[in-house]
Scaffold this motif. Structure first.
Motif, PDB file in Angstrom:
ATOM      1  N   PRO A  42       0.816  -1.216   0.000  1.00  0.00           N
ATOM      2  CA  PRO A  42       0.000   0.000   0.000  1.00  0.00           C
ATOM      3  C   PRO A  42       0.850   1.266   0.000  1.00  0.00           C
ATOM      4  CG  PRO A  42      -0.077  -1.064   2.146  1.00  0.00           C
ATOM      5  CD  PRO A  42       0.662  -1.987   1.239  1.00  0.00           C
ATOM      6  N   SER A  43       0.388   2.276  -0.714  1.00  0.00           N
ATOM      7  CA  SER A  43       1.136   3.536  -0.776  1.00  0.00           C
ATOM      8  C   SER A  43       1.164   4.238   0.585  1.00  0.00           C
ATOM      9  CB  SER A  43       0.535   4.461  -1.836  1.00  0.00           C
ATOM     10  OG  SER A  43      -0.818   4.742  -1.549  1.00  0.00           O
ATOM     11  N   SER A  44       0.217   3.928   1.464  1.00  0.00           N
ATOM     12  CA  SER A  44       0.199   4.557   2.787  1.00  0.00           C
ATOM     13  C   SER A  44       1.392   4.169   3.644  1.00  0.00           C
ATOM     14  CB  SER A  44      -1.110   4.229   3.522  1.00  0.00           C
ATOM     15  OG  SER A  44      -1.236   2.832   3.742  1.00  0.00           O
ATOM     16  N   ILE A  45       2.195   3.245   3.160  1.00  0.00           N
ATOM     17  CA  ILE A  45       3.398   2.840   3.894  1.00  0.00           C
ATOM     18  C   ILE A  45       4.361   4.018   4.059  1.00  0.00           C
ATOM     19  CG2 ILE A  45       4.924   2.076   2.010  1.00  0.00           C
ATOM     20  CD1 ILE A  45       5.280  -0.528   3.625  1.00  0.00           C
ATOM     21  N   VAL A  46       4.259   5.011   3.180  1.00  0.00           N
ATOM     22  CA  VAL A  46       5.164   6.161   3.249  1.00  0.00           C
ATOM     23  C   VAL A  46       4.926   7.012   4.485  1.00  0.00           C
ATOM     24  CG1 VAL A  46       5.404   6.231   0.750  1.00  0.00           C
ATOM     25  CG2 VAL A  46       3.714   7.695   1.857  1.00  0.00           C
ATOM     26  N   ARG A  47       3.814   6.789   5.187  1.00  0.00           N
ATOM     27  CA  ARG A  47       3.531   7.549   6.409  1.00  0.00           C
ATOM     28  C   ARG A  47       4.298   7.015   7.616  1.00  0.00           C
ATOM     29  NH1 ARG A  47      -2.506   9.172   7.402  1.00  0.00           N
ATOM     30  NH2 ARG A  47      -1.336   9.924   9.167  1.00  0.00           N
ATOM     31  N   LEU A  48       4.952   5.890   7.475  1.00  0.00           N
ATOM     32  CA  LEU A  48       5.600   5.235   8.620  1.00  0.00           C
ATOM     33  C   LEU A  48       7.026   5.757   8.789  1.00  0.00           C
ATOM     34  CD1 LEU A  48       4.297   1.642   7.865  1.00  0.00           C
ATOM     35  CD2 LEU A  48       3.297   3.362   9.389  1.00  0.00           C
ATOM     36  N   GLN A  49       7.137   6.890   9.429  1.00  0.00           N
ATOM     37  CA  GLN A  49       8.419   7.587   9.516  1.00  0.00           C
ATOM     38  C   GLN A  49       9.457   6.894  10.406  1.00  0.00           C
ATOM     39  OE1 GLN A  49       9.338  10.289   7.570  1.00  0.00           O
ATOM     40  NE2 GLN A  49       7.515   9.465   6.593  1.00  0.00           N
ATOM     41  N   LYS A  50       9.039   5.934  11.227  1.00  0.00           N
ATOM     42  CA  LYS A  50       9.994   5.211  12.070  1.00  0.00           C
ATOM     43  C   LYS A  50      10.295   3.820  11.538  1.00  0.00           C
ATOM     44  CE  LYS A  50       9.548   7.901  16.119  1.00  0.00           C
ATOM     45  NZ  LYS A  50       9.726   7.975  17.549  1.00  0.00           N
ATOM     46  N   LEU A  51       9.747   3.479  10.369  1.00  0.00           N
ATOM     47  CA  LEU A  51       9.939   2.142   9.810  1.00  0.00           C
ATOM     48  C   LEU A  51      11.408   1.898   9.494  1.00  0.00           C
ATOM     49  CD1 LEU A  51       8.336  -0.399   8.943  1.00  0.00           C
ATOM     50  CD2 LEU A  51       8.371   0.540   6.618  1.00  0.00           C
ATOM     51  N   GLN A  52      11.972   0.830  10.070  1.00  0.00           N
ATOM     52  CA  GLN A  52      13.382   0.484   9.869  1.00  0.00           C
ATOM     53  C   GLN A  52      13.561  -0.773   9.032  1.00  0.00           C
ATOM     54  OE1 GLN A  52      15.454   0.268  13.626  1.00  0.00           O
ATOM     55  NE2 GLN A  52      14.511   2.145  14.370  1.00  0.00           N
ATOM     56  N   VAL A  53      12.620  -1.699   9.117  1.00  0.00           N
ATOM     57  CA  VAL A  53      12.738  -2.980   8.412  1.00  0.00           C
ATOM     58  C   VAL A  53      11.445  -3.245   7.651  1.00  0.00           C
ATOM     59  CG1 VAL A  53      13.038  -5.474   8.670  1.00  0.00           C
ATOM     60  CG2 VAL A  53      14.291  -3.899  10.173  1.00  0.00           C
ATOM     61  N   LEU A  54      11.585  -3.503   6.354  1.00  0.00           N
ATOM     62  CA  LEU A  54      10.447  -3.872   5.516  1.00  0.00           C
ATOM     63  C   LEU A  54      10.807  -5.161   4.794  1.00  0.00           C
ATOM     64  CD1 LEU A  54       7.726  -3.422   4.174  1.00  0.00           C
ATOM     65  CD2 LEU A  54       8.828  -1.840   2.576  1.00  0.00           C
ATOM     66  N   ASN A  55      10.081  -6.233   5.126  1.00  0.00           N
ATOM     67  CA  ASN A  55      10.340  -7.538   4.528  1.00  0.00           C
ATOM     68  C   ASN A  55       9.119  -7.967   3.728  1.00  0.00           C
ATOM     69  OD1 ASN A  55      10.996 -10.134   3.820  1.00  0.00           O
ATOM     70  ND2 ASN A  55      11.493 -10.826   5.889  1.00  0.00           N
ATOM     71  N   GLY A  56       9.265  -7.964   2.413  1.00  0.00           N
ATOM     72  CA  GLY A  56       8.200  -8.405   1.531  1.00  0.00           C
ATOM     73  C   GLY A  56       8.643  -9.579   0.678  1.00  0.00           C
ATOM     74  N   ALA A  57       9.596 -10.355   1.174  1.00  0.00           N
ATOM     75  CA  ALA A  57      10.149 -11.475   0.413  1.00  0.00           C
ATOM     76  C   ALA A  57       9.109 -12.553   0.145  1.00  0.00           C
ATOM     77  CB  ALA A  57      11.339 -12.084   1.172  1.00  0.00           C
ATOM     78  N   ALA A  58       9.336 -13.304  -0.928  1.00  0.00           N
ATOM     79  CA  ALA A  58       8.516 -14.477  -1.270  1.00  0.00           C
ATOM     80  C   ALA A  58       7.042 -14.138  -1.415  1.00  0.00           C
ATOM     81  CB  ALA A  58       8.727 -15.595  -0.244  1.00  0.00           C
ATOM     82  N   ASN A  59       6.769 -13.140  -2.242  1.00  0.00           N
ATOM     83  CA  ASN A  59       5.413 -12.772  -2.604  1.00  0.00           C
ATOM     84  C   ASN A  59       5.315 -12.802  -4.127  1.00  0.00           C
ATOM     85  OD1 ASN A  59       3.458 -11.783  -0.340  1.00  0.00           O
ATOM     86  ND2 ASN A  59       5.470 -11.066   0.309  1.00  0.00           N
ATOM     87  N   GLN A  60       4.422 -12.005  -4.680  1.00  0.00           N
ATOM     88  CA  GLN A  60       4.297 -11.863  -6.131  1.00  0.00           C
ATOM     89  C   GLN A  60       4.382 -10.389  -6.509  1.00  0.00           C
ATOM     90  OE1 GLN A  60       0.637 -13.880  -7.195  1.00  0.00           O
ATOM     91  NE2 GLN A  60       1.223 -15.694  -6.043  1.00  0.00           N
ATOM     92  N   LEU A  61       5.168  -9.628  -5.742  1.00  0.00           N
ATOM     93  CA  LEU A  61       5.281  -8.182  -5.969  1.00  0.00           C
ATOM     94  C   LEU A  61       5.800  -7.892  -7.369  1.00  0.00           C
ATOM     95  CD1 LEU A  61       6.883  -7.094  -2.563  1.00  0.00           C
ATOM     96  CD2 LEU A  61       4.494  -6.835  -3.260  1.00  0.00           C
ATOM     97  N   VAL A  62       5.148  -6.975  -8.042  1.00  0.00           N
ATOM     98  CA  VAL A  62       5.603  -6.554  -9.370  1.00  0.00           C
ATOM     99  C   VAL A  62       6.190  -5.147  -9.319  1.00  0.00           C
ATOM    100  CG1 VAL A  62       4.040  -8.073 -10.628  1.00  0.00           C
ATOM    101  CG2 VAL A  62       3.282  -5.784  -9.994  1.00  0.00           C
ATOM    102  N   SER A  63       5.879  -4.414  -8.252  1.00  0.00           N
ATOM    103  CA  SER A  63       6.421  -3.063  -8.090  1.00  0.00           C
ATOM    104  C   SER A  63       6.401  -2.700  -6.609  1.00  0.00           C
ATOM    105  CB  SER A  63       5.611  -2.049  -8.899  1.00  0.00           C
ATOM    106  OG  SER A  63       4.289  -1.984  -8.389  1.00  0.00           O
TER     107      SER A  63
END
Length: 198
Positions: free
Chosen positions: A124-145
């Motif tokens: 989701p584009s709303s992820i940009v609101r997470l100003q303290k986010l240090q780790v983002l793990n989206g491995a093993a999905n079907q992400l195209v972008s």
């Protein structure tokens, strides 16, 4: 020593889906499917999970794993202002609502998102609101972008291995120190990687 776990009983979930729900030290909620149950069993986010999450005072960690959870409502995290870690791994998530990270208080303390091993095609584009986010793990999905991550000024680790991403965002945070992007369809890396200072 760690305090003993306190169990939250959901008889129908335990009986039909083999899911246990445990609150650890009063600040975490774990919903985990039992590995001996059929893969066709699905868990839906409903009032039972919301009620259990609300019952854990100042919830800092929410982990829902191996449940075949396939969707979340946009308001699912709206009242969890103290949340620091969100782990939704090894489920069947098809998408995350665009408003997931902006509803309610907006999760101002969230530092870790792990949505690995699902079926997500986008984040989701709303992820940009997470100003303290240090780790983002989206491995093993079907992400195209990926959404624009350039304003995530605290992001240190980005793991998007084993997806179908053809192009990373042109601007990545300068704080990024670990980028894992193997097993995608990338032809080049963004020039902004050379500007990362961490």
């Amino acid at each position: 020593p760690a305090p003993p776990e306190t169990e939250v009983q959901w008889e129908d979930v335990d009986t039909y889906l083999g899911v246990t729900c445990a609150g650890g030290n009063g600040r975490q909620l774990l919903v985990q499917g039992k590995s001996d149950h059929a893969a066709a069993s699905y868990v839906h986010w409903d009032n039972r999970i919301s009620t259990a999450a609300a019952a854990v005072s100042d919830l800092e960690t929410l982990e829902i794993t191996q449940t075949q959870l396939w969707t979340l409502p946009a308001h699912a995290l709206g009242d969890l202002a103290a949340l620091r870690e969100l782990r939704l791994t090894n489920n069947a998530l098809l998408e995350l609502p665009d408003m997931l990270f902006s509803a309610g208080a907006g999760l101002p303390l969230l530092q870790v998102i792990d949505v690995s091993s699902n079926q997500l095609r986008t984040l989701p584009s709303s992820i940009v609101r997470l100003q303290k986010l240090q780790v983002l793990n989206g491995a093993a999905n079907q992400l195209v972008s990926l959404p624009d991550l350039s304003c995530l000024g605290a992001l240190k680790t980005l793991n998007v291995t084993r997806n179908a991403i053809q192009e990373l965002p042109p601007q990545l945070p300068s704080t990024l120190s670990v980028l894992l992007a193997a097993d995608n369809k990338l032809s080049e890396l963004p020039a902004s990687l050379g500007l990362c200072t961490s």
